[in-house]
Write an enzyme that holds these catalytic residues in place. Structure first.
Site, mmCIF file in Angstrom:
data_model
loop_
_atom_site.group_PDB
_atom_site.id
_atom_site.type_symbol
_atom_site.label_atom_id
_atom_site.label_comp_id
_atom_site.label_asym_id
_atom_site.label_seq_id
_atom_site.Cartn_x
_atom_site.Cartn_y
_atom_site.Cartn_z
ATOM 1 N N HIS A 44 0.572 -1.512 -0.118
ATOM 2 C CA HIS A 44 0.364 0.379 -0.066
ATOM 3 C C HIS A 44 1.113 1.116 -0.222
ATOM 4 O O HIS A 44 0.289 2.284 0.490
ATOM 5 C CB HIS A 44 -0.789 0.380 1.308
ATOM 6 C CG HIS A 44 -1.860 -0.691 1.246
ATOM 7 N ND1 HIS A 44 -2.955 -0.717 0.400
ATOM 8 C CD2 HIS A 44 -2.350 -2.602 1.341
ATOM 9 C CE1 HIS A 44 -4.029 -1.881 0.500
ATOM 10 N NE2 HIS A 44 -3.364 -2.965 1.289
ATOM 11 N N SER B 167 -3.296 -12.668 -9.735
ATOM 12 C CA SER B 167 -4.052 -12.916 -11.649
ATOM 13 C C SER B 167 -3.698 -11.681 -12.439
ATOM 14 O O SER B 167 -4.150 -11.794 -13.991
ATOM 15 C CB SER B 167 -4.574 -14.099 -10.967
ATOM 16 O OG SER B 167 -5.286 -13.294 -10.429
ATOM 17 N N SER B 168 -4.943 -11.127 -11.685
ATOM 18 C CA SER B 168 -5.546 -9.773 -12.916
ATOM 19 C C SER B 168 -4.209 -9.237 -13.323
ATOM 20 O O SER B 168 -4.315 -8.995 -14.712
ATOM 21 C CB SER B 168 -6.238 -9.211 -12.576
ATOM 22 O OG SER B 168 -5.840 -8.442 -11.176
ATOM 23 N N ASP C 198 1.675 -4.141 -8.997
ATOM 24 C CA ASP C 198 1.464 -5.247 -9.566
ATOM 25 C C ASP C 198 1.758 -5.742 -11.200
ATOM 26 O O ASP C 198 2.501 -6.194 -11.777
ATOM 27 C CB ASP C 198 0.249 -5.577 -9.023
ATOM 28 C CG ASP C 198 -0.461 -5.782 -8.335
ATOM 29 O OD1 ASP C 198 0.583 -5.274 -7.248
ATOM 30 O OD2 ASP C 198 -1.405 -6.003 -7.356
ATOM 31 N N TYR D 143 -10.226 -1.689 -0.439
ATOM 32 C CA TYR D 143 -9.227 -0.695 -0.874
ATOM 33 C C TYR D 143 -8.752 0.334 -1.426
ATOM 34 O O TYR D 143 -8.294 0.999 -0.930
ATOM 35 C CB TYR D 143 -8.617 -2.244 -1.771
ATOM 36 C CG TYR D 143 -7.461 -1.617 -2.940
ATOM 37 C CD1 TYR D 143 -5.964 -1.465 -2.625
ATOM 38 C CD2 TYR D 143 -7.070 -0.908 -3.471
ATOM 39 C CE1 TYR D 143 -5.173 -2.004 -3.040
ATOM 40 C CE2 TYR D 143 -6.149 -0.003 -4.337
ATOM 41 C CZ TYR D 143 -5.159 -1.065 -3.838
ATOM 42 O OH TYR D 143 -3.804 -0.498 -4.658
HETATM 43 C C1 GLA Z 1 -3.081 -4.112 -4.893
HETATM 44 C C2 GLA Z 1 -2.828 -3.346 -5.562
HETATM 45 C C3 GLA Z 1 -1.350 -2.896 -6.305
HETATM 46 C C4 GLA Z 1 -1.145 -2.478 -4.497
HETATM 47 C C5 GLA Z 1 -1.326 -3.521 -3.194
HETATM 48 C C6 GLA Z 1 -1.029 -3.462 -1.681
HETATM 49 O O1 GLA Z 1 -2.271 -5.576 -5.359
HETATM 50 O O2 GLA Z 1 -2.925 -3.377 -7.106
HETATM 51 O O3 GLA Z 1 -1.316 -1.893 -6.801
HETATM 52 O O4 GLA Z 1 -1.590 -1.161 -3.670
HETATM 53 O O5 GLA Z 1 -3.096 -3.774 -3.823
HETATM 54 O O6 GLA Z 1 0.322 -2.927 -1.723
#
Ligand code: GLA
Length: 388
Positions: A43, A134-135, A180, A230
């Site tokens: 995060h 996975s996305s 990600d 989130y």
């Molecule tokens: C998810 C989000 C990322 C990041 C993480 C937490 O995976 O897609 O961008 O914020 O949570 O680190």
């Protein structure tokens, strides 16, 4: 929705080949992209901080061929469902999995890129909802393919990552950061990457553990980031940054936060406290790894878990249980990984403790929650690529 995944890549590839030939005839080109782990820095991406991810050997693989129309026809082997859609904004498919592919096409077009109709069959072995992205793997597999098939690879890799991120924002309801998709696109075998999410500068760190292993324990508690807390976590951080008159919490210190304590909610204070601490922990871990100081790496991982659980409040009972268990077993470092609300813990374990820790985790978790967690050894691998 019931999904069935193939564990081994060659069985997966064979199944894709057969399915493609049956549905569309002949063959296309194979592309793949990877899920990711993140050693530390959770995060922090949407707060302009640092992250420390790597791509893994769990992938999404797709066979794709232009079909000479302005329609996309795609079949998901794992979900056993097909989708067909046009390439205009009003053509968005209803199936959530197909929206990732539609979003990638639309975001490419919005950036001036070219996308024409194609046929595709895909499958994956990135565990779903485990916090392994996975996305992002799906997005970057198709972003890479569309760039290769229709744009002579002229779209640079950062833009491919942003295409995936904007897909999440505009078509999937998750206001995620860049980690990600970055990891999935830039991943390199045997390397972690320290990314500065403000400047987008990054460095490959050869990842070699001396006498230790990294292992994931997947609680199999599913999380869904769309419409989840989130987005609310991100809003908290943005409110605090706005109050401080800065763009992101990257520029905030604990003293700055303490100075505005009575002007923000207790909840926003806790969220920002976690982020400010986490920012420094990533840098500490990179330094400690360089010195082979695994005790410090592990200590920071436990601190991250505590912060994610108590201050950021994105853990859950099962993950706290796994974290406590790791501590009791003498595991060097352990923490919840990814966005949270389920998924897995990442554990830094001494070689000679590995077997007993994983066996104990499976047994004790099963006794308490009635199902076994999945043990996933971490293998750092390549990111998005063309396979044939
Ligand atoms: C998810 C989000 C990322 C990041 C993480 C937490 O995976 O897609 O961008 O914020 O949570 O680190």
């Amino acid at each position: 929705m019931k999904t069935e995944q193939h564990e081994c890549s060659s069985c997966m590839e064979q199944k894709i080949k057969e399915e493609f030939a049956t549905r569309f005839g002949g063959e296309g080109i194979f592309y793949a992209s990877a899920g990711r782990i993140n050693l530390i820095g959770e995060h922090t991406d949407y707060n302009g901080g640092f992250v420390f991810p790597g791509a893994i050997d769990k992938i999404i693989e797709a066979e794709i061929r232009p079909n000479g129309t302005d329609h996309v026809r795609v079949f998901s082997i794992d979900i056993n469902e097909s989708a067909e859609f046009g390439l205009n904004e009003e053509d968005a498919p209803t199936q959530s999995w197909a929206r990732y592919i539609f979003g990638v096409c639309r975001e490419t077009i919005k950036r001036g890129g070219k996308v024409e109709g194609f046929d595709a069959v895909f499958a994956g072995n990135v565990p779903l909802g485990a916090g392994l992205s996975s996305s992002a793997a799906l997005e970057s597999c198709f972003a890479y393919a569309v760039n290769d098939l229709f744009n002579d690879n002229k779209i640079d890799k950062f833009e491919l990552a942003r295409i995936g991120q904007s897909t999440e924002h505009n078509y999937c309801g998750v206001n995620c950061g860049i980690m990600d998709q970055f990891a999935s696109v830039f991943g390199k075998k045997d390397c972690l990457m320290r990314l500065d999410c403000r400047s987008m500068e990054f460095e490959y760190f050869p990842f070699k553990l001396d006498g230790y292993k990294l292992v994931l324990v997947d609680s199999r508690v599913k999380h869904e980031l769309a419409d989840s807390p989130y987005n609310k976590r991100r809003q908290s951080c943005e409110r605090v940054a706005a109050k401080l008159g800065i763009e992101t919490l990257r520029d905030a210190s604990m003293d700055d936060l303490i100075a505005i304590k009575d002007q923000i909610s207790e909840e926003d204070y806790m969220r920002a406290e976690y982020v400010i601490g986490e920012k420094q922990r990533v840098l500490d871990v990179c330094d400690a790894l360089g010195r082979g100081d695994y005790a410090t790496v592990g200590e920071r991982m436990y601190q991250t878990h505590a912060g994610m659980s108590k201050l950021y409040e994105v853990s859950c009972e099962e993950l706290d249980f796994l974290n406590d268990l790791a501590k009791e077993c003498g595991v060097t470092g352990s923490r919840i990984m990814g966005g949270g609300f389920g998924g897995c813990t990442i554990n830094l374990v001494k070689d000679d403790l590995y077997d007993s820790f994983t066996a104990t985790a499976v047994k004790k978790f099963n006794e308490k929650y009635g199902h076994e967690p999945k043990i996933i050894p971490v293998v750092i691998s390549d990111g998005a690529r063309r396979l044939s």
